[in-house]
Design a protein around this motif. Structure first.
Motif, mmCIF file in Angstrom:
data_model
loop_
_atom_site.group_PDB
_atom_site.id
_atom_site.type_symbol
_atom_site.label_atom_id
_atom_site.label_comp_id
_atom_site.label_asym_id
_atom_site.label_seq_id
_atom_site.Cartn_x
_atom_site.Cartn_y
_atom_site.Cartn_z
ATOM 1 N N SER A 671 0.788 -1.131 -0.095
ATOM 2 C CA SER A 671 0.042 -0.044 -0.053
ATOM 3 C C SER A 671 0.736 1.160 0.002
ATOM 4 C CB SER A 671 -0.972 -0.130 1.292
ATOM 5 O OG SER A 671 -1.709 1.269 1.303
ATOM 6 N N GLU A 677 -5.445 -0.627 -1.438
ATOM 7 C CA GLU A 677 -5.658 -1.416 0.024
ATOM 8 C C GLU A 677 -4.273 -2.143 0.238
ATOM 9 O OE1 GLU A 677 -7.930 -1.354 2.314
ATOM 10 O OE2 GLU A 677 -8.723 0.419 1.399
ATOM 11 N N GLY A 678 -3.913 -2.781 -0.672
ATOM 12 C CA GLY A 678 -2.829 -3.934 -0.444
ATOM 13 C C GLY A 678 -3.224 -5.458 -0.114
#
Length: 1710
Positions: A671, A677-678
C-alpha cells in the motif's frame, strides 16, 4: 475594497533593514515575518507577537550573515514553515500547533543555486524558484526535490492561483511561465505565457486575469492566454517609483501592488469585466514596500517595508451587525466573513463562481447560514464549518427552510422539496410533495457506514396522505412505493436506509423492508416510537408496555417490559442507552442491553472497527469469546486483516495472529509503495488461501502471477513435495530433477521409506521400490507389487525374501496368496490357516486336500467365535459336526429357536445345562410359561420361582415354592413383598414385613429414601444405637443441601457438630444465625472468629460498625493481620484504628519479605516508618543498589553502613577499586587504608593516606619502608647540591650542566626535578640557542621516565608545537594534544585525531582517557559496562561541578538586581564551605584552591552588589562593585561584566567610565559575532589590573534591544565629544579601581564592601588579607541602621563568618 490602517506590528528602524518576506498560515491563526537579521517573528491573528526563532546558514563556517532569506511559506496544515535561502538551501521548520512549541528542522533541500522565491500550494509540495532560472518542486514526504521546468533566466517572482493547483513564475528577462498540477477542467495552456517588458517582480494571479508590474512603473493585466486586457501607466507620474511586490486577495477579486510610500489597489468589476483602480493608500516615510501577505480569509493585509517595519491593514467593502450577535464583514464582492460576537468563531462564506453575495441570514437556532447571489444559493453550518453553493434561480424569496436534519437543508418552494447537503456544491435531490411537516420526511445521509457501501443517501416522503415514496438520492431513482389503507402521520428511515418505520392514524406501527419490499405490522396502540441512535434497535411504547426490538430482522422477537408512565425520549452516551419515562412528577430511566445494541449494529453495518473497539472494552467471557470468533470470521471474509489479527490475538490463536501480522506487513508495504488497499496483492490473497488451508487456490494465485518459485516454496515449507513437484512439472521448472532428488533424499533422511518406495514405483523401478518397502517394514506392499509383475515372480530369491518378511510380519494371507501364485499349496494352506483366511483355505483344501476340510470348518467356526461373529459360526460348527460348539454359538448369537432345535436333538445330560440360559431369555420377554417349561427341562425349578417373584406373580411363585422352597427362600419372598408394599406407599406394612424376616436395615433405608426421618431415627435408635450420631450428621448434610436449614441445625446439634451448623449459615449468608449458634455452642472464642468472618464479608464502614457493636474491633484487626488478610486489616485501620496503620504496614512488609516480594516490602516498610528494616532486608539479600536507594531517600544514617557492606562484598571479589570508591563515599578512608595494607597494595594505601589522611602519611611511609627495602643509594645528592650552589652563584650554564648530569635511576622524581630545573634555568637565563638545545635534550629524557606533560610544557615554552603534541601523544594525553593543536597550529588536528584512533584501536582501554577527557572516558566506561569505574571517575570530578555551577550562575540573565540576592548568597555560601573544606584537606593552597577562593570573592561581590541595589544610598557602592568585578573577567563573561559596569557607572553619573566600559562592551559583542578577540584595542586599560586576555564568550549575554540602546548612547556621546576617554586616577597616579600600582608594583588590599583598593583608613579583620575602607564600612553600617535591610544584615553576618568576626565598632544586628 478599501484598506484601513490598523496597527504597526513591527516598528521601522532608522536605516535600511528590509523585511525580506512574510506569510500567513492557512488556518489564519499565525503570521510570520522574516527580518533582515534572518530572524522569523511569529504573530497571532490579533497582531500580538508570540514567538520567534533564528534561521541558520547551510554551513556555519561561512558565518551567520552569509545568506538572506528570500522566500517563506506555511504548510497547508499550518504546523510547518519553509524557509528559502540564498545559500542554496531550503529548510522546513516544524513549529507545532501551539505557541512556544520547540522549533525543529524536519526537512532540508540543498540546491545548486540561490533560492529566490517560494510557495507551498499543497500538502507535501513546496514550489520554489532558483537564481539559475529553474522552478523546482520539493516533496517533504520523500525529502527529495525535482525540477518542474527550467529557464535560463533568474526567477524573480512566484505565485499560485486561488485554488493552489497552478503556479506562475516571473523571470528576469520578463518571461512569465504558467504550470498546472491540475487545470480543474479549464483547458488553459501551460508553458511560456507572456513576455513582460521588464522583470515582473510584482506578479499576482487573480480569478480572471494575471497582473504584472515592475521597474517600468506600468501595471499590465493579462488574460488567461496572455493577451493584454488593461494597462495602468504611471511612468510619467513623478511621485511613483518602481513596483516591487504584489498580492492577490484569497478570493481573487482584488490585487494590491506595493511601491514607494504607496499601496495601489485594483478591484475586479464582475459587471464590467475590467479592473477598477481604487484610491491608493499613501503613507509618508513608509519607504519601499518589500513584501505583502494577505490573510487567507481576506480580512487583513500586511505590508513589510525597506526599513524593517510591518504595517497591518483592514480589508473590507462594508460591515454590518446581524441581530447584535454576528458581525458580517464583506471583504470582497463574493466573500463574507461571519463572526460570532459571543464566541469569537469565524466562518468565511465565499461564492466559488465569483458571484456577488447579496444578503446573508442566520437561521435555524442561529446555527445555519443562508445567502443569495444572482444565480446561486449559499448554505452553511456554523458549528461544523461545512458550506455549500448550489445553482438557484430566484423565486421572490418564497422559500421555506427546514434545518431539523444536521446533514441536510430541506427547502420547500412552490410544492417542490429540494435537499442540499452541507459541504456539497450540488443539490442532493428534488421531489414534488405538498407535505412540509418534517415528521413526514426522512433523510438519511451516510449516517452509518456499512460494509460494501460507499455512499448511502436515502429519502422517504409522502406522495399523498396514504402513499410513501422512497428515493435513492445518489442514483436519483425510486426504490420503493408503499400504498397504505390509512393516513400516515409519522415516518422515519433507519440510519442505514434499509428499513422504514411508519405509523398511521390508527396508531398501528408498520415496518417496511426496502430490499424485500415487504410490510409488517409490528405494534398496535403505538404512542411513541424511535430508532436508537447509532443502531438498528427500535424502541416503542404500547400502552403500559415498553417494547424493544434488538434484532429488527426478526420483528416477531420483541422484548417487552412494564412501565407506569409515558416514554419521553432516548438518551445514549457513556456506554449505555436509557429510555426516559415520566412516571408522575419524576422521570425514570430504563437501561437497554448495550452489548446487544453496539455489537449487533456494528456487525450489521460491516463496521468491524467499531465492533472491535466495543469488544476491547469487555472482559473475556464465553459470550465475549463468541463475539470475537464471529468478528474474526467476518473480518477475514471482508479482508479487514488488521481486525482479524486483533481477534485472533484476543482469542489466543497465536499462530494465526502471527501469520496475519506478517500478511498485514506485506499488504501495508504494498500500500505504501503502490497505493491502494494492499489486500488485493497476490501474496496477500495467496496467504489468505493458505490460512483457509486451500492450498490449491493459493497455488493458482501464485501461478496466475507467474510466481512459480513462491508456489513451490509454499509447498516445500508445508513438506508437500508431491504438489511442489507437480507444479515444477507443469511449468517445466529447470530444478525439477533436483527437486525430485531432494524429495527422495528428504524422504530417506526422515526415514519415510514407504513414500520413497512409492516414488520409485511411480518411476518404474520395481526392485528399488520393493527394497524400500521391505526396509520400511511393509512387505505387503512389496508382495502387491510382485503379484502385479510376472517378471518379478520369476525371481525365486526375491519371492522367498518377501514371503519371509510377510510371515515375520504375520501377514499370512498375503504370503498364502504369493505361495499359491508360485504353486506351493502346502505352504499356502499353512499361511492361510495362520492368517485366519479360512475361506481361501477351505477352497484350496477342497481342491488339493479334501480330508482337511472338516478340520478347517471347525477352525473357521472357532475363529468366527473369537471375532464375535457367533451367528456365522453356527453353520460352520454344524458342517464340522461340533454340536456343543454350535449350541454355544447359537446362545451367544441369541438365536434362541435354533438353540432349542439343536438342544432337543441332544441327550439330557448335555442339554440340561443350556436350557436355563434359554429360559432366562424368554423370562425377559415375559413369556413365563415357555420359560418355566425350559427351567423344568433343565432341572432349575428355583430359578422359575425367582422369575415369578421378580415379575410380581406371587401366586405362581408360592405354588412352585411350596414344592421345593427352604426357609431362607421364604425370607427373600417376604422382602420382595415388602418392597412392593413400599411402592404402593404402605410403609408401615412394609416395615412389618422387613422386621419379620429380621431385615430392619431395609426398613431404615426405605424411610430415608422417602424422607421420613423421624421413623428412620426411631428405627436406628432401636436397632443401631451406635450409629445414631452419624445418622444425625448425614441427615443434617442432606437437609442443608435441600435448603431446610432449621431442620438441618437440629440434626447437626444432635450430632454435636456446631461447626457444621455455623458453616451452613455462613455459606447461606445468615451471619446472625451463625453467630448465635457459635456463641451458644462453640465455646469462648468461636463467636469472635465468626464475627471476624462476618465483618470481612461486609467490608468498609459496615464491618467497622458491626465489630464496634460487638466490641471486637482490635481483636479482629490483629486476627486479620495474623491470617495475612492485610487488605481487610488496612481497611479496618483506615476507617477506625488509624494509629494501628503503621503496625499493619510493618507486618505486611515482613510478610512480603518472607514471600520474596522485596520491592513491595520496601514500600510497606517505608509506609510503616521503618526504612531501616527495608535497608537491612536489601543488605541481607545483597541488593546494594536498592539498599542504597532506600537509605539515601529515607534513612541517610544507613547510607554509610550500606556502602561498607557493599565494599566488603567487593573486597571478597578482589575488586579493590570498587571497594575503595564505596568506602570513600562512606567517609571511611581508614578502612580502605587497612584493606590495601592487608592486600599488600602499598601504593594505593599511600595514595589514600595522602588524599584523605595526610596526618598519618609519614607513619605509613615509615611502615612501608620497613616492609619493603629499597635498592640502590641516593648517590646523586652531592651533584644536586653542587648544582644549587652554581645556581645561587649566578653560574646558570654550569648549574644547567650539573642538573643535566643527574642520572639516578632509583629516584625518578629527583631526576625529573633536576631536569626541569635545568630547563627552567636555561629558558630564563641562557641564550635561545642554548635553551633550545637543553629543552631538546631534557624533553626526550622526561618522556622516557613518563613525564610527558612536563616535556610538552617545556616544548611549548619554546614554541616547539610538533614536539609538544608528540609528547602528549606518547603520554596518551590526547585531550591536551588536541587542544594544543587546535589553539597553536590547527594543521596538526588531523594528525592528533589519527594517532588517537590508532591508539584506541590497538590498546582497547579507557582508563587513560580519564585525565584527558572525562566525559569521553565516562561514555566509554558505560559502553563497556564498567559502571563501578564510571561512578568512581565521576566522583573525583566534583570540582568541575562547582566550576559549572559558578559558570552557569555568572552567565545567567536577570542576576543584576536586588531580587537576585538570595541566588548570589547561596552561591557564595556554597563556595565558602568548599574553600573552608579545602583548607583542611591536602588540596590546600593548590591551584584549585586559589581558583575557588577567587570565585568566592566574586560571589561575595555579586551578593553585596544585589544587597546594595535594594537601598538608594548605597547605589555608588553597587556601582563600585560592578567596576571592581572587571578585574576578574578571566572567570566572568566579559561582555556582560563590561555592560553591567558601564550601565552602573552611567546610572551614578560617572560618564567617562561608562563611555569607556560600554565602548569596550560593543567591541566585545562584535568580537563574539566574528569569533575572535584579535581586533580588540587595549589602550584604554593600560596600567590597570583589568586583564587583556580573557576567554571569548560563546554567545551574546546581552539581548539585541539592549545592545542597540548602548550602541545609540555611545554613538551620541562620541558625536558630542564632551567626554574625555580616560579612566579616573587616584593619588597613586593610576586607575582608581586598580589594586596594583603600575609604577611601584605594590598591590593594595581590596575593600570587602566596594572591591576598590584600600589606600588609607583601613579597617582590618582577624583573618589575614581581609580589610575594608573605613568610610565605605561606616556608610554600609549606617545604611543598615536606617533601612533595617535583612539582606544587608546577611552580608554583614557573612563577613563576620568569613573574616573571623567584625571589628569592635561594628553595628550588631542580633
Amino acid at each position: 475594497m478599501q484598506l484601513k490602517h490598523l496597527r504597526t506590528l513591527l516598528s521601522p528602524q532608522d536605516g535600511a533593514a528590509k523585511v525580506t518576506c512574510m506569510a500567513w498560515s492557512q488556518n489564519n491563526a499565525k503570521f510570520a515575518v522574516c527580518t533582515v537579521d534572518r530572524v522569523v517573528l511569529l504573530y497571532d491573528e490579533h497582531g500580538e507577537r508570540r514567538d520567534k526563532f533564528s534561521t541558520k546558514p547551510a554551513d556555519m563556517k561561512y558565518g551567520r550573515k552569509s545568506y538572506m532569506v528570500k522566500g517563506m511559506a506555511f504548510s497547508p496544515d499550518s504546523t510547518k514553515i519553509a524557509i528559502g535561502q540564498t545559500d542554496n538551501i531550503i529548510y522546513v521548520y516544524k513549529i507545532g500547533e501551539d505557541w512556544g512549541d520547540k522549533k525543529v528542522i524536519c526537512n532540508k533541500f540543498i540546491q545548486t543555486s540561490a533560492v529566490t522565491c517560494l510557495q507551498w500550494p499543497a500538502e507535501y509540495i513546496i514550489v520554489f524558484g532558483l537564481a539559475e532560472g529553474k522552478v523546482r518542486l520539493a516533496n517533504t514526504k520523500t525529502n527529495k526535490s525535482s525540477t518542474i521546468y527550467g529557464t535560463d533566466s533568474y526567477v524573480v517572482s512566484l505565485t499560485t492561483n486561488c485554488s493552489g493547483k497552478g503556479i506562475l513564475s516571473g523571470h528576469a528577462d520578463g518571461t512569465i511561465v504558467r504550470y498546472f498540477f491540475d487545470d480543474e477542467g479549464s483547458g488553459e495552456s501551460q508553458g511560456k505565457l507572456v513576455n513582460h517588458p521588464c522583470p515582473p517582480y510584482a506578479l499576482a494571479w487573480a480569478t480572471n486575469s494575471i497582473v504584472a508590474a515592475g521597474c517600468d512603473r506600468r501595471i499590465v493585466a493579462y488574460g488567461k492566454e496572455g493577451h493584454v486586457l488593461q494597462t495602468f501607466d504611471y511612468s510619467r507620474d513623478p511621485q511613483e517609483r518602481e513596483f516591487t511586490t504584489a498580492a492577490a486577495s484569497p478570493g481573487g477579486q482584488s490585487v494590491v501592488l506595493g511601491s514607494y510610500d504607496r499601496l495601489r489597489v485594483l478591484n475586479w468589476s464582475p459587471r464590467r469585466s475590467i479592473w477598477e483602480e481604487a484610491k491608493p493608500k499613501e503613507i509618508a516615510n513608509l519607504y519601499t514596500i518589500t513584501a505583502l501577505a494577505w490573510k487567507r480569509d481576506g480580512s487583513r493585509l500586511c505590508a513589510g517595508t525597506l526599513c524593517g517595519g510591518v504595517e497591518q491593514f483592514d480589508c473590507c467593502l462594508r460591515r454590518s451587525i446581524y441581530k447584535n450577535k454576528f458581525e458580517l464583514t464583506y471583504v470582497g464582492p463574493s466573500q463574507v466573513i461571519v463572526k460570532n460576537l459571543s464566541s469569537g468563531t469565524r466562518v468565511v462564506l465565499k461564492s466559488h463562481y465569483g458571484y456577488e453575495v447579496e444578503e446573508v441570514k442566520i437561521l435555524g437556532k442561529e446555527r445555519y447560514l443562508v445567502a443569495h447571489t444572482s444565480d446561486t444559493l449559499l448554505l452553511g453550518d456554523l458549528n461544523t464549518n461545512r458550506l455549500s453553493e448550489v445553482a438557484w434561480q430566484g423565486s421572490g424569496g418564497n422559500e421555506k427552510y427546514f434545518f431539523e436534519n444536521e446533514n441536510v437543508c430541506m427547502i420547500f418552494n412552490a410544492g417542490e422539496l429540494t435537499l442540499v447537503e452541507y459541504g456539497s456544491n450540488d443539490t442532493l435531490g428534488s421531489v414534488r410533495t405538498e407535505f412540509m411537516n418534517p415528521h413526514l420526511i426522512s433523510v438519511r445521509i451516510n449516517e452509518r457506514r456499512q460494509r460494501g457501501t460507499e455512499d448511502n443517501k436515502k429519502l422517504a416522503y409522502l406522495v399523498d396522505i396514504k402513499t410513501i415514496a422512497i428515493v435513492d438520492l445518489i442514483g436519483g431513482y425510486n426504490i420503493g412505493t408503499i400504498s397504505h389503507e390509512s393516513r400516515v402521520d409519522w415516518l422515519e428511515l433507519n440510519e442505514t436506509g434499509h428499513k422504514l418505520l411508519f405509523r398511521d392514524r390508527k396508531l398501528r406501527l408498520h415496518l417496511y423492508d426496502i430490499e424485500s419490499c415487504s410490510k409488517t405490522m409490528i405494534l398496535n396502540f403505538c404512542s411513541y416510537v424511535q430508532w436508537v441512535p447509532g443502531s438498528d434497535v427500535l424502541v416503542a411504547q404500547n400502552r403500559n408496555n415498553l417494547c424493544v426490538w434488538y434484532n429488527i430482522e426478526a420483528p416477531e422477537r420483541v422484548t417487552m417490559s412494564s412501565i407506569r408512565g409515558d416514554v419521553v425520549g432516548l438518551e445514549r452516551g457513556g456506554g449505555k442507552t436509557e429510555v426516559m419515562v415520566t412516571e408522575g412528577v419524576t422521570t425514570v430511566a430504563y437501561t437497554l442491553d448495550e452489548g446487544l445494541i453496539e455489537f449487533g449494529t456494528a456487525i450489521d453495518d460491516g463496521n468491524y472497527t467499531r465492533a472491535a473497539a466495543f469488544l476491547e472494552t469487555l472482559e473475556m467471557t464465553p459470550e465475549t469469546e463468541a463475539m470475537w470468533k464471529t468478528l474474526s470470521k467476518l473480518s477475514l471474509e471482508a479482508r479487514q486483516l488488521h481486525i482479524a489479527e486483533r481477534c485472533f490475538s484476543a482469542l489466543g490463536h497465536v499462530a494465526k495472529a502471527r501469520f496475519l501480522r506478517e500478511t498485514n506487513e506485506i499488504a501495508d508495504q504494498v500500500s505504501r509503495e503502490y497505493g491502494g488497499e494492499g489486500t488485493d496483492f497476490y501474496q496477500v490473497r495467496a496467504r489468505l488461501a493458505m490460512l483457509e488451508k486451500n492450498y490449491k487456490l493459493a497455488e493458482m494465485i501464485f501461478l496466475e502471477q507467474n510466481a512459480v518459485e513462491e508456489a513451490m516454496d509454499m509447498y516445500q515449507q508445508l513438506h508437500r513435495w508431491d504438489e511442489c513437484i507437480a507444479v515444477a512439472e507443469a511449468k517445466g521448472h529447470p530444478a525439477l530433477e533436483k527437486l525430485r532428488q531432494g524429495y527422495y533424499q528428504w524422504l530417506m533422511d526422515t526415514q519415510q521409506e514407504e513414500r520413497a518406495g512409492e516414488l520409485q514405483e511411480s518411476q518404474g523401478d520395481g526392485l528399488a521400490a520393493i527394497s524400500l518397502y521391505l526396509k520400511a517394514g511393509l512387505p505387503a506392499k512389496a508382495a502387491r507389487l510382485v503379484l502385479t509383475r510376472e517378471e518379478l515372480l520369476a525371481t525365486t530369491e526375491l519371492v522367498e525374501h518377501i514371503t519371509a518378511a510377510l510371515i515375520k510380519s504375520e501377514l499370512y494371507e498375503r504370503a498364502g496368496d504369493l505361495f499359491e501364485k508360485i504353486r506351493n499349496p502346502q505352504r499356502a494352506l499353512e499361511c492361510y490357516c495362520k492368517g485366519n483366511a479360512f475361506m481361501k483355505a477351505v477352497e484350496l483344501a477342497r481342491l488339493a486336500f479334501p480330508v482337511e476340510v472338516v478340520r478347517l470348518e471347525e477352525a473357521w467356526g472357532d475363529h468366527l467365535v473369537q471375532q464375535k461373529q457367533l451367528d456365522a459360526a453356527i453353520n460352520h460348527y454344524i458342517e464340522a459336526r461340533c454340536s456343543i460348539k454350535a449350541i454355544e454359538a447359537a446362545l451367544g448369537a441369541r438365536q434362541w429357536k435354533k438353540a432349542i432345535y439343536i438342544l432337543d436333538l441332544q441327550d439330557q445330560n448335555t442339554a440340561s445345562k443350556y436350557y436355563p440360559r434359554v429360559a432366562q431369555h424368554y423370562a425377559s420377554l415375559q413369556e413365563y410359561e415357555i420359560a418355566e417349561e425350559l427351567y423344568t427341562k433343565g432341572d432349575r425349578t428355583k430359578d422359575a420361582i425367582d422369575m415369578y417373584t421378580q415379575a410380581g406373580r406371587w401366586e405362581q411363585a408360592h405354588k412352585l415354592a411350596m414344592k421345593c422352597m427352604r426357609p431362607e427362600d421364604v425370607s427373600v419372598l417376604y422382602i420382595t413383598q415388602a418392597q412392593e408394599m413400599e411402592k404402593q406407599g404402605k410403609y408401615r406394612e412394609a416395615e412389618r414385613l422387613y422386621v419379620t424376616v429380621e431385615e430392619p436395615d431395609l426398613a431404615i433405608t426405605m424411610f430415608k429414601k422417602h424422607k421420613l426421618y423421624d421413623d428412620m431415627i426411631r428405627l436406628v435408635g432401636k436397632h443401631h444405637p451406635d450409629l445414631l450420631s452419624d445418622t444425625h450428621l448425614h441427615l443434617g448434610k442432606e437437609l442443608e443441601a435441600e435448603g431446610r436449614l432449621q431442620e438441618a441445625e437440629y440434626h447437626y446439634l444432635e450430632a454435636q457438630e456446631w461447626k457444621a451448623t455455623v458453616n451452613m449459615y455462613r455459606s447461606n449468608g445468615l451471619w446472625e444465625e451463625a453467630y448465635r449458634v457459635a456463641k451458644a455452642h462453640g465455646g469462648a472464642n468461636a463467636h469472635k472468629h465468626v464475627a471476624y468472618l462476618w465483618a470481612k464479608s461486609l467490608g468498609g464502614e459496615a464491618a467497622v460498625r458491626l465489630l464496634s457493636k460487638l466490641g471486637l474491633l482490635e481483636a479482629a484487626l490483629d486476627h486479620a493481620a495474623d491470617n495475612c488478610s492485610f487488605e481487610f486489616a488496612f481497611e479496618l485501620s483506615r476507617l477506625a484504628l488509624k494509629h494501628k496503620t503503621p503496625e499493619i504496614h510493618l507486618r505486611y512488609a515482613m510478610y512480603l519479605e518472607d514471600e520474596g516480594k522485596f520491592e513491595e516490602a520496601e514500600a510497606e516498610f517505608i509506609r510503616a516508618g521503618k526504612p531501616k528494616e527495608a535497608v537491612l532486608m536489601f543488605v541481607h539479600n545483597q541488593d546494594w543498589e536498592a539498599a542504597q536507594r532506600v537509605a539515601e531517600a529515607h534513612d541517610p544514617d544507613s547510607v554509610a553502613e550500606v556502602l561498607v557492606g557493599q565494599a566488603r562484598g567487593a573486597l571478597e571479589e578482589k575488586d579493590f577499586q570498587k571497594a575503595e570508591g564505596l568506602l570513600l563515599r562512606a567517609q571511611r578512608p581508614g578502612l580502605a587504608l587497612n584493606y590495601y595494607k592487608e592486600a599488600g597494595l602499598w601504593s594505593d594505601a599511600l595514595r589514600i593516606c595522602k588524599d584523605y589522611m595526610p596526618g598519618q602519611l609519614e607513619a605509613l611511609q615509615e611502615e612501608y619502608e620497613r616492609e619493603a627495602t629499597k635498592k640502590g643509594a641516593r648517590g646523586m645528592e652531592g651533584l644536586v647540591e653542587q648544582a644549587r650552589q652554581w645556581e645561587q652563584a649566578g653560574e646558570y650554564s654550569r648549574a644547567v650542566d650539573c642538573y643535566l648530569k643527574v642520572r639516578d635511576a632509583g629516584s625518578s622524581s629527583l631526576v625529573e626535578k633536576c631536569w626541569m630545573k635545568a630547563a627552567e634555568l636555561s629558558i630564563k637565563f641562557l641564550p635561545p640557542q642554548r635553551s633550545l638545545e637543553v629543552v631538546r635534550a631534557v624533553g626526550p629524557q622526561l618522556i622516557g621516565i613518563g613525564k610527558h606533560s612536563a616535556a610538552a610544557e617545556l616544548y611549548l615554552n619554546l614554541d616547539l608545537v610538533k614536539e609538544a603534541i608528540d609528547a602528549f601523544i606518547e603520554g596518551e594525553e590526547w585531550n591536551k594534544a588536541k587542544r594544543v593543536a587546535k589553539e597553536l597550529d590547527p594543521r596538526y588536528e588531523d594528525y592528533v585525531d589519527q594517532h588517537y584512533k590508532e591508539f584506541l584501536k590497538n590498546q582497547g582501554k579507557v582508563d587513560s582517557l580519564v585525565g584527558v577527557d572525562v566525559v569521553a572516558a565516562l561514555d566509554l566506561y558505560v559502553e563497556q559496562g564498567q559502571w563501578d569505574k564510571c561512578i568512581e571517575t565521576a566522583t573525583k570530578q566534583n570540582f568541575n561541578i562547582y566550576r559549572r555551577i559558578f559558570t552557569d550562575m555568572v552567565s545567567s540573565p536577570g542576576t543584576n538586581s536586588a531580587e537576585a540576592y538570595h541566588n548570589w548568597a547561596d552561591l557564595r555560601d556554597v563556595l565558602f564551605n568548599l574553600c573552608e573544606n579545602l583548607v583542611k584537606s591536602s588540596e590546600a593552597n593548590s591551584p584549585a584552591h586559589e581558583e575557588f577562593e577567587t570565585m568566592l570573592l566574586i560571589a561575595h561581590y555579586y551578593a553585596t552588589r544585589s544587597a546594595a541595589q535594594s537601598i538608594k544610598q548605597l547605589e555608588t557602592v553597587a556601582a563600585r562593585l560592578s567596576v571592581s568585578l572587571l578585574r576578574h573577567t578571566q572567570l566572568l563573561p566579559a561582555d556582560k561584566a563590561f555592560y553591567e559596569a558601564g550601565i552602573a557607572a552611567k546610572a551614578v553619573g560617572w560618564e567617562n567610565m561608562a563611555f569607556i566600559f560600554l565602548n569596550r562592551f560593543l567591541d566585545l559583542t562584535d568580537a563574539i559575532e566574528e569569533g575572535t578577540l584579535d581586533a580588540l584595542d587595549h589602550s584604554d586599560f593600560q596600567d590597570t589590573d583589568i586583564p587583556f586576555e580573557v576567554p571569548l564568550p560563546a554567545k551574546q549575554h546581552v539581548p539585541e534591544a539592549q545592545r542597540e540602546e548602548v550602541r545609540d548612547w555611545v554613538l551620541t556621546v562620541s558625536m558630542d565629544q564632551r567626554l574625555e576617554q580616560v579612566l579616573p586616577r587616584d593619588e597613586r597616579g593610576v586607575y582608581e579601581a586598580s589594586l596594583v600600582a603600575a609604577s611601584t608594583g605594590v598591590r593594595a588590599l581590596p575593600c570587602l564592601i566596594t572591591g576598590y583598593p584600600i589606600l588609607r583608613n583601613k579597617i582590618e579583620f582577624k583573618r589575614p588579607g581581609k580589610a575594608a575602607n573605613k568610610d565605605n564600612w561606616n556608610k554600609f553600617l549606617m545604611a543598615i541602621k536606617t533601612s533595617h535591610s535583612p539582606v544587608c544584615q546577611d552580608v554583614l553576618k557573612f563577613i563576620s563568618q568569613w573574616c573571623g568576626g567584625l571589628p569592635s565598632t561594628s553595628f550588631s544586628f542580633q
